[in-house]
Enzyme design. Structure first.
Site, PDB file in Angstrom:
ATOM      1  N   LYS A 138      35.525  35.636  32.805  1.00 12.31           N
ATOM      2  CA  LYS A 138      34.857  34.328  32.863  1.00 12.31           C
ATOM      3  C   LYS A 138      35.803  33.136  32.747  1.00 12.31           C
ATOM      4  CE  LYS A 138      30.500  35.652  32.800  1.00 12.31           C
ATOM      5  NZ  LYS A 138      29.896  35.669  34.110  1.00 12.31           N
ATOM      6  N   TYR A 171      34.806  50.753  34.496  1.00 13.70           N
ATOM      7  CA  TYR A 171      34.700  50.594  33.039  1.00 13.70           C
ATOM      8  C   TYR A 171      34.502  51.980  32.448  1.00 13.70           C
ATOM      9  CZ  TYR A 171      33.853  45.559  33.694  1.00 13.70           C
ATOM     10  OH  TYR A 171      33.954  44.225  34.009  1.00 13.70           O
ATOM     11  N   HIS A 181      34.029  41.516  46.326  1.00 12.22           N
ATOM     12  CA  HIS A 181      33.946  42.661  45.425  1.00 12.22           C
ATOM     13  C   HIS A 181      32.592  42.696  44.749  1.00 12.22           C
ATOM     14  CE1 HIS A 181      34.709  45.549  42.378  1.00 12.22           C
ATOM     15  NE2 HIS A 181      35.779  45.897  43.030  1.00 12.22           N
ATOM     16  N   PRO A 231      38.670  38.426  27.912  1.00  9.76           N
ATOM     17  CA  PRO A 231      38.644  38.731  29.349  1.00  9.76           C
ATOM     18  C   PRO A 231      37.668  39.846  29.732  1.00  9.76           C
ATOM     19  CG  PRO A 231      40.724  39.474  28.374  1.00  9.76           C
ATOM     20  CD  PRO A 231      39.934  38.836  27.274  1.00  9.76           C
ATOM     21  N   TYR A 269      26.999  38.627  35.058  1.00  9.01           N
ATOM     22  CA  TYR A 269      28.363  39.037  35.405  1.00  9.01           C
ATOM     23  C   TYR A 269      29.014  38.053  36.373  1.00  9.01           C
ATOM     24  CZ  TYR A 269      31.945  42.674  36.246  1.00  9.01           C
ATOM     25  OH  TYR A 269      33.107  43.393  36.311  1.00  9.01           O
TER      26      TYR A 269
HETATM   27  P1  RFL Z   1      45.972  28.050  31.577  1.00 11.02           P
HETATM   28  O1  RFL Z   1      45.897  28.852  32.784  1.00 11.02           O
HETATM   29  O2  RFL Z   1      46.459  28.681  30.318  1.00 11.02           O
HETATM   30  O3  RFL Z   1      46.900  26.802  31.924  1.00 11.02           O
HETATM   31  C1  RFL Z   1      47.337  25.908  30.898  1.00 11.02           C
HETATM   32  C2  RFL Z   1      48.601  25.238  31.409  1.00 11.02           C
HETATM   33  O4  RFL Z   1      49.021  24.289  30.426  1.00 11.02           O
HETATM   34  C3  RFL Z   1      50.423  24.418  30.217  1.00 11.02           C
HETATM   35  N1  RFL Z   1      50.703  23.906  28.865  1.00 11.02           N
HETATM   36  C4  RFL Z   1      51.216  22.690  28.621  1.00 11.02           C
HETATM   37  N2  RFL Z   1      51.611  21.698  29.456  1.00 11.02           N
HETATM   38  C5  RFL Z   1      52.071  20.565  28.892  1.00 11.02           C
HETATM   39  N3  RFL Z   1      52.177  20.388  27.538  1.00 11.02           N
HETATM   40  C6  RFL Z   1      51.792  21.366  26.677  1.00 11.02           C
HETATM   41  N4  RFL Z   1      51.898  21.176  25.373  1.00 11.02           N
HETATM   42  C7  RFL Z   1      51.295  22.576  27.221  1.00 11.02           C
HETATM   43  N5  RFL Z   1      50.827  23.730  26.674  1.00 11.02           N
HETATM   44  C8  RFL Z   1      50.473  24.516  27.690  1.00 11.02           C
HETATM   45  C9  RFL Z   1      50.702  25.889  30.428  1.00 11.02           C
HETATM   46  O5  RFL Z   1      52.088  26.136  30.740  1.00 11.02           O
HETATM   47  C10 RFL Z   1      49.753  26.212  31.588  1.00 11.02           C
HETATM   48  O6  RFL Z   1      50.371  25.996  32.827  1.00 11.02           O
HETATM   49  O7  RFL Z   1      44.586  27.363  31.206  1.00 11.02           O
HETATM   50  P2  RFL Z   1      43.311  26.905  32.137  1.00 11.02           P
HETATM   51  O8  RFL Z   1      43.773  26.038  33.269  1.00 11.02           O
HETATM   52  O9  RFL Z   1      42.308  26.399  31.188  1.00 11.02           O
HETATM   53  O10 RFL Z   1      42.797  28.270  32.829  1.00 11.02           O
HETATM   54  C11 RFL Z   1      42.260  29.292  32.032  1.00 11.02           C
HETATM   55  C12 RFL Z   1      42.534  30.650  32.679  1.00 11.02           C
HETATM   56  O11 RFL Z   1      43.933  30.766  32.933  1.00 11.02           O
HETATM   57  C13 RFL Z   1      42.059  31.815  31.799  1.00 11.02           C
HETATM   58  O12 RFL Z   1      40.823  31.513  31.223  1.00 11.02           O
HETATM   59  C14 RFL Z   1      41.918  33.122  32.608  1.00 11.02           C
HETATM   60  O13 RFL Z   1      43.176  33.592  33.019  1.00 11.02           O
HETATM   61  C15 RFL Z   1      41.192  34.196  31.788  1.00 11.02           C
HETATM   62  N6  RFL Z   1      41.156  35.505  32.490  1.00 11.02           N
HETATM   63  C16 RFL Z   1      40.254  35.731  33.502  1.00 11.02           C
HETATM   64  N7  RFL Z   1      39.373  34.766  33.877  1.00 11.02           N
HETATM   65  C17 RFL Z   1      38.526  34.959  34.931  1.00 11.02           C
HETATM   66  O14 RFL Z   1      37.729  34.056  35.242  1.00 11.02           O
HETATM   67  N8  RFL Z   1      38.524  36.136  35.664  1.00 11.02           N
HETATM   68  C18 RFL Z   1      39.384  37.162  35.348  1.00 11.02           C
HETATM   69  O15 RFL Z   1      39.390  38.190  36.046  1.00 11.02           O
HETATM   70  C19 RFL Z   1      40.275  36.996  34.222  1.00 11.02           C
HETATM   71  N9  RFL Z   1      41.164  37.966  33.871  1.00 11.02           N
HETATM   72  C20 RFL Z   1      42.069  36.509  32.122  1.00 11.02           C
HETATM   73  C21 RFL Z   1      42.048  37.733  32.843  1.00 11.02           C
HETATM   74  C22 RFL Z   1      42.989  36.311  31.070  1.00 11.02           C
HETATM   75  C23 RFL Z   1      43.865  37.326  30.733  1.00 11.02           C
HETATM   76  N10 RFL Z   1      44.755  37.080  29.667  1.00 11.02           N
HETATM   77  C24 RFL Z   1      46.143  36.909  29.870  1.00 11.02           C
HETATM   78  C25 RFL Z   1      44.211  36.655  28.405  1.00 11.02           C
HETATM   79  C26 RFL Z   1      42.941  38.745  32.500  1.00 11.02           C
HETATM   80  C27 RFL Z   1      43.847  38.553  31.432  1.00 11.02           C
HETATM   81  C28 RFL Z   1      44.794  39.669  31.069  1.00 11.02           C
END
Ligand code: RFL
Length: 419
Positions: free
Chosen positions: A324, A228, A99, A320, A416
């Site tokens: 990143k 956007y 993309h 978001p 980006y």
């Molecule tokens: P995660 O994915 O939140 O995983 C954390 C895990 O820890 C568990 N957990 C526990 N386990 C044991 N004991 C506890 N006390 C615990 N507390 C929590 C949880 O159940 C979970 O399984 O963190 P991680 O691995 O650091 O990854 C981060 C990413 O998930 C996050 O930054 C991204 O999703 C952000 N984000 C995006 N990032 C991108 O790089 N590209 C994107 O296009 C993008 N789009 C987005 C996004 C985040 C979004 N939201 C929901 C804020 C779009 C959205 C809508």
């Protein structure tokens, strides 16, 4: 549910395979105890496993939940490199889509930016986070990796000592301790790692004052670009996920409940803000996820406390707006995995000593770009007046520079896709 994310699953089809999870284990030992099976924890687990390091992943949720959490989708070239170099990219190579184009729509018109051909980092690969997590999980377990689902970390204990431990509680109510030499806090912004930090840790925090209604629609993408839309009624965004699923965002008032918007109102507002009357209709479909995201950022400093390391969202929360978060999580996991292998397998602790500074450098660059994007896409909250008008004029000027100046376009492309 987080204080900043009032999330409501309207009708969530869990298509992920909900296979039986390993039985939760309340007590045990491992050289590295990893908290959380998100992108950060699972990349770290896979890389340590491949490096011959004894580790375990403790995850609060069950397997079906972990594999069905739809969040990110835009993976940077560096993320793809890390996955490829470690044999973790088979699914992504099969189903990920390159993309490379953004389309900005404003009341002055629209323009497209082919960022994938402009910067040093190439295009994104679109691959839904839940599919990436499923791949990482399957690879880790197939390789014999240890993982305990439904095991919630309550606190990290004795992080300053030689034998730190993690107090846990399993879903069936058993309590115990996992002991290790190192603990990797990959458990997100509300996890136990953050709660266990000593006093004196600095938390740089920014509330951008803006909220998005994040939507997942069972609808094919409406344009072949990230869309956007900058509109006087607020921002709207369009991001492809798969040929059948599209993520949309609509800026909403702070405090708006996620369920306050009907499907009809959502599609009407998206069409208005994305200027569908001028540029073509949006392809509708069922909204399968609807949640409010308050745009907030924070960075913890430092990212190491004795034997405890913070990784991914636990280290830094990033709005978001520039996609990143998952990319940073994977990068930090790679940096930490290399440092842990150097230390545990070769007795060289230098990488662990440098971990915090190296990651913070990447984190602040990403935060800076993401902050710039927020200012590009939104008016500041508050009544329309002198300051808002000034900001809007600056924003227009920035968009015009982005439309016309190759230097600005190249800077955008690097920020980006780069991490
Ligand atoms: P995660 O994915 O939140 O995983 C954390 C895990 O820890 C568990 N957990 C526990 N386990 C044991 N004991 C506890 N006390 C615990 N507390 C929590 C949880 O159940 C979970 O399984 O963190 P991680 O691995 O650091 O990854 C981060 C990413 O998930 C996050 O930054 C991204 O999703 C952000 N984000 C995006 N990032 C991108 O790089 N590209 C994107 O296009 C993008 N789009 C987005 C996004 C985040 C979004 N939201 C929901 C804020 C779009 C959205 C809508």
């Amino acid at each position: 549910m987080s204080e900043s994310q009032r999330s409501q699953l309207v009708a969530h089809d869990r298509d992920a395979a909900a296979t039986a999870a390993d039985a939760a284990t309340a007590d045990g030992t491992a050289d590295v105890v990893i908290l959380g099976a998100g992108p950060a924890g699972l990349v770290l687990g896979n890389l340590l496993q491949a490096g011959g390091i004894d580790c375990v992943v403790l995850e609060r949720a069950d397997r079906a939940h972990v594999q069905s959490r739809a969040r990110a989708g835009y993976l940077a070239a560096n993320t793809v490199r890390i996955l490829e170099e470690n044999g973790l990219a088979a699914g992504l190579r099969r189903n990920g889509q390159p993309h490379a184009v953004c389309e900005f729509r404003t009341e002055d018109g629209r323009f497209r930016l082919d960022y994938g051909s402009l910067g040093p980092c190439g295009p994104h690969t679109v691959y839904p986070q839940q599919e990436l997590v499923t791949d990482l999980l399957t690879h880790y377990l197939d390789a014999g990796g240890r993982l305990s689902f439904e095991t919630e970390a309550l606190a990290v204990l004795d992080a300053d000592g030689a034998r730190p431990s993690v107090a846990v509680r399993t879903a069936d109510g058993r309590q115990g301790h996992w002991q290790g030499r190192y603990v990797a806090g990959c458990d997100g912004r509300h996890g136990a790692a953050r709660r266990s930090l000593p006093a004196g840790v600095v938390r740089h925090r920014r509330d951008h004052g803006v909220s998005w209604l994040g939507l997942l629609a069972e609808a094919p993408p409406s344009l072949d670009a990230v869309g956007y839309a900058v509109h006087r009624r607020g921002f709207a965004g369009h991001m492809a996920r798969t040929p059948e699923v599209t993520r949309y965002y609509v800026q909403v008032e702070r405090g708006e409940p996620a369920g306050a918007w009907s499907e009809q109102r959502i599609w009407d507002e998206l069409a208005l803000r994305m200027h569908a009357a001028d540029y073509g209709p949006l392809r509708g479909g069922r909204i399968v996820q609807q949640s409010v995201v308050d745009l907030e950022s924070d960075v913890l400093e430092p990212l190491r406390h004795g034997s405890l390391f913070l990784v991914g969202d636990a280290a830094s929360l990033i709005s978001p707006s520039a996609a990143k978060g998952a990319n940073l999580a994977v990068l930090e996991a790679e940096i930490l995995a290399r440092a842990l292998v150097d230390d545990l397998a070769h007795g060289d602790p230098a990488g662990l000593d440098r971990y915090s500074a190296r990651c913070l450098d990447h984190i602040w660059r990403a935060q800076e770009f993401s902050h710039w994007m927020i200012q590009l896409l939104h008016s500041p909250p508050g009544p329309v007046g002198g300051e808002t008008l000034f900001h809007d004029a600056l924003r227009r000027s920035r968009l015009e520079l982005l439309r016309t100046s190759r230097t600005h376009q190249q800077w955008f492309a690097e920020g980006y896709v780069g991490v």
